[in-house]
Design an enzyme around this catalytic site. Structure first.
Site, PDB file in Angstrom:
ATOM      1  N   ASP A   1      12.738  22.659  61.615  1.00  0.00           N
ATOM      2  CA  ASP A   1      12.817  21.215  61.403  1.00  0.00           C
ATOM      3  C   ASP A   1      13.981  20.857  60.480  1.00  0.00           C
ATOM      4  O   ASP A   1      14.636  19.832  60.656  1.00  0.00           O
ATOM      5  CB  ASP A   1      11.509  20.697  60.820  1.00  0.00           C
ATOM      6  CG  ASP A   1      10.360  20.753  61.834  1.00  0.00           C
ATOM      7  OD1 ASP A   1      10.612  21.155  62.977  1.00  0.00           O
ATOM      8  OD2 ASP A   1       9.225  20.401  61.462  1.00  0.00           O
TER       9      ASP A   1
ATOM     10  N   ASP B   1      12.595  20.860  54.440  1.00  0.00           N
ATOM     11  CA  ASP B   1      11.386  20.457  55.155  1.00  0.00           C
ATOM     12  C   ASP B   1      10.238  21.330  54.672  1.00  0.00           C
ATOM     13  O   ASP B   1      10.427  22.528  54.386  1.00  0.00           O
ATOM     14  CB  ASP B   1      11.553  20.619  56.670  1.00  0.00           C
ATOM     15  CG  ASP B   1      10.345  20.089  57.430  1.00  0.00           C
ATOM     16  OD1 ASP B   1      10.280  18.867  57.652  1.00  0.00           O
ATOM     17  OD2 ASP B   1       9.461  20.889  57.770  1.00  0.00           O
TER      18      ASP B   1
ATOM     19  N   HIS C   1       7.550  21.780  64.019  1.00  0.00           N
ATOM     20  CA  HIS C   1       6.576  21.868  62.924  1.00  0.00           C
ATOM     21  C   HIS C   1       6.659  23.185  62.166  1.00  0.00           C
ATOM     22  O   HIS C   1       5.692  23.574  61.514  1.00  0.00           O
ATOM     23  CB  HIS C   1       5.142  21.660  63.420  1.00  0.00           C
ATOM     24  CG  HIS C   1       4.808  20.225  63.707  1.00  0.00           C
ATOM     25  ND1 HIS C   1       4.769  19.259  62.748  1.00  0.00           N
ATOM     26  CD2 HIS C   1       4.515  19.596  64.876  1.00  0.00           C
ATOM     27  CE1 HIS C   1       4.446  18.101  63.289  1.00  0.00           C
ATOM     28  NE2 HIS C   1       4.308  18.272  64.576  1.00  0.00           N
TER      29      HIS C   1
ATOM     30  N   GLU D   1       5.964  22.448  55.242  1.00  0.00           N
ATOM     31  CA  GLU D   1       4.696  22.407  55.953  1.00  0.00           C
ATOM     32  C   GLU D   1       3.600  22.485  54.899  1.00  0.00           C
ATOM     33  O   GLU D   1       3.731  23.218  53.906  1.00  0.00           O
ATOM     34  CB  GLU D   1       4.567  23.547  56.959  1.00  0.00           C
ATOM     35  CG  GLU D   1       5.633  23.550  58.050  1.00  0.00           C
ATOM     36  CD  GLU D   1       5.664  22.274  58.864  1.00  0.00           C
ATOM     37  OE1 GLU D   1       4.584  21.665  59.034  1.00  0.00           O
ATOM     38  OE2 GLU D   1       6.754  21.879  59.299  1.00  0.00           O
TER      39      GLU D   1
END
Length: 580
Positions: A179, A32, A174, A34
């Protein structure tokens, strides 16, 4: 002997390649990211990478690093993720973080929720570094969930909803590693469900489609009378009530897919079970079909269409025309010379847009009429410095009019004053780690920006009494559309060998007569006008004629949309809610 053995394998067995690779024996790297925005090609950067390596249900290792993006993190993203500029200061740059991740993930099957986003970012920066991209096989848990999770199981296939459904040990928040951990549990939950349906290998996982009932297949004959041409189709029940409206470039082929394994949505299976007939409406162009679909959905409000059900329920922010103008929420646009912002998707969104304007501009918020001799005790807003207080004579007409001019310019041309004011407020709150309060301001600003962009784009086209445009389609023919006051009035395709000028003039002469709508509103639903704008803004469009002035401000609100849309999509993917 060799020939006999080969024959036995062909007749009754499958080779090891055909059997596939058992899921229990594979190593999966669940990743994952960001980021600072929605697209690496538009300059968005990675701010965090989190990954978990698993095999046979056992965690083999974890990878996590913040990444210095080399640029300021937008306040919207800081509010969403909790990752601030101070946190990434001194973190590795992507030039060193990416090789470290690729080394960790080597030999694995990559897994991500909405994989095109995460994998797309990683591939982009690998290409920038001229680093060969490993030949990863990829599993997208969002795509997989849409095949096996029904609406009875969860309201949607967003990560937070699936994490709750499968009892994930980590709540997505987040942050990349959290995540990724939640996605591991979702992956295992999906595999458990698929195992019960005979899916045990990676090959079976990647090609799985939902089963189609015999009753669903038996209704294939409903598509037989439809043409192989573009248009709109309507599924109806035994009482002729419209169940669903859709569009296709090939009506017959598309409708037949509802009775085969090509259609995997569970709600569509339910709809097909109720269907007794299908009506097809041929259209000259895909845009005409899209517009007809919108109009038919608005007319019939089919229970199996999830969008566009109530376009008549609109809300606007109005800047009144009176001696001391003010802002108010209204449900209709009148031809009264006032300025309007909207429409908004809901009353709550309209209220958010109104709040952000009141926070930026100190115009009065009372509904009372104020004359030249009006004198009243000022309200608490005046005492707080949030109203110029014309009711007690604190502001003269010239000062108040200057603020109103700036407010009107913000609504119609430049949103900078609002954006800068709210960004400053959000930055201050984020620095104090008051993310929840900052989030309220973020949502209000997003509601305003979306409405301002919509007002400016739609209003520009709606002001033109006629726009005639053409575009060469994939088959080489020219599609022509006549748009009047933002409404599609005619559509056609110039026949091969025909006189193009004569055809266009005939199309204009036979086009629908459209009356202008009051004020700046289009003579159609805003959705229709936006769909037309999407077509007009495509490459290759040729404007044949424009009656009126079709312009959109260069410094308008549209330039602010990208980051807000990225935040909305990211929040929806995890929170399981729809941002107004």
């Amino acid at each position: 002997m060799t020939s006999s053995r080969a024959g036995a394998l062909w007749e009754g067995q499958r080779s090891f390649d055909e059997l596939g690779r058992p899921l229990r024996d594979l190593t999966f790297c669940v990743v994952d990211l960001e980021t600072t925005g929605g697209s690496p090609t538009s300059g968005s950067m990675i701010t965090e990478i989190g990954a978990v390596k698993v095999r046979g249900g056992e965690v083999l290792g974890e990878f996590q690093t913040l990444v210095d993006p080399g640029t300021e993190i937008p306040p919207f993203i800081a509010v969403l993720t909790g990752i601030t500029n101070a946190m990434v200061a001194g973190a590795p740059r992507i030039e060193s973080a990416l090789p470290a991740f690729l080394e960790f993930a080597a030999g694995s099957v990559l897994v991500a929720h909405n994989a095109p986003f995460d994998v797309g970012f990683l591939q982009h920066f690998a290409a920038l570094q001229q680093r060969p991209w490993p030949r990863f096989e990829v599993v997208d848990t969002a795509r997989l969930a849409r095949k096996v999770v029904t609406r009875d199981d969860a309201p949607n296939c967003k990560l937070s909803s699936l994490a709750r459904l499968f009892g994930a040990g980590t709540t997505p928040n987040h942050r990349a590693l959290a995540d990724a951990r939640a996605t591991v549990d979702v992956l295992h939950g999906l595999m458990g469900r698929l195992g019960g349906q005979g899916v045990h290998t990676l090959e079976e996982l990647q090609t799985f489609t939902s089963r189609v009932s015999a009753a669903q297949r038996r209704k294939r004959h409903l598509a037989e009378g439809l043409p192989h041409s573009p248009g709109v189709y309507l599924f109806r029940d035994q009482t002729q009530r419209v169940l669903y409206v859709g569009t296709s470039k090939d009506l017959r082929t598309r409708v037949r897919s509802y009775f085969t394994a090509s259609e995997t949505r569970s709600r569509m299976g339910e709809m097909v079970g109720l269907a007794a007939s299908v009506t097809g409406i041929e259209c000259a162009t895909p845009l005409e079909a899209a517009v007809r679909e919108l109009r038919l959905i608005a007319e019939h409000k089919p229970r199996y269409n999830r969008r566009s059900k109530h376009p008549e329920k609109t809300h606007f922010v109005k800047l009144t025309r009176e001696p001391w103008p003010r802002l108010s929420l209204v449900s209709k646009v009148l031809d009264d010379g006032a300025d309007y912002l909207g429409p908004f998707s809901s009353r709550r969104a309209a209220q958010s847009g109104l709040d952000v304007l009141h926070e930026t501009f100190p115009v009065r918020q009372c509904a009372d009429r104020i004359g030249p001799r009006t004198r009243r005790t000022p309200c608490v807003l005046a005492e707080m410095g949030r109203c110029l207080s014309p009711c007690d004579g604190s502001a003269d007409e010239a000062t108040y009019a200057a603020v109103v001019r700036q407010l009107r310019d913000t609504l119609l041309r430049r949103p900078d004053a609002v954006v800068e004011q709210i960004n400053r407020r959000m930055n201050a709150l984020a620095d104090d780690e008051r993310f929840e309060e900052a989030g309220v301001h973020r949502d209000r600003l997003a509601a305003f920006v979306r409405a301002a962009a919509r007002t400016q784009r739609v209003g520009a086209l709606s002001g033109c009494s006629e726009v005639v445009a053409a575009r060469r389609e994939d088959d080489g023919r020219w599609a022509v559309h006549v748009v009047r006051f933002g409404r599609l009035a005619a559509a056609g395709v110039i026949p091969a060998g025909a006189d193009a000028v004569a055809y266009v003039e005939q199309l204009r002469a036979s086009a629908e007569t459209v009356r202008t709508a009051p004020g700046p509103a289009p003579a159609a639903t805003v959705e229709e006008t936006e769909r037309i704008l999407g077509w007009l803004e495509q490459p290759g469009i040729r404007l044949v004629d424009v009656l009126g002035e079709w312009v959109c401000p260069v410094a308008g609100a549209t330039k602010e949309l990208a980051v807000h849309e990225r935040v909305r999509r990211s929040r929806d993917a995890l929170a399981g809610t729809v941002t107004p």
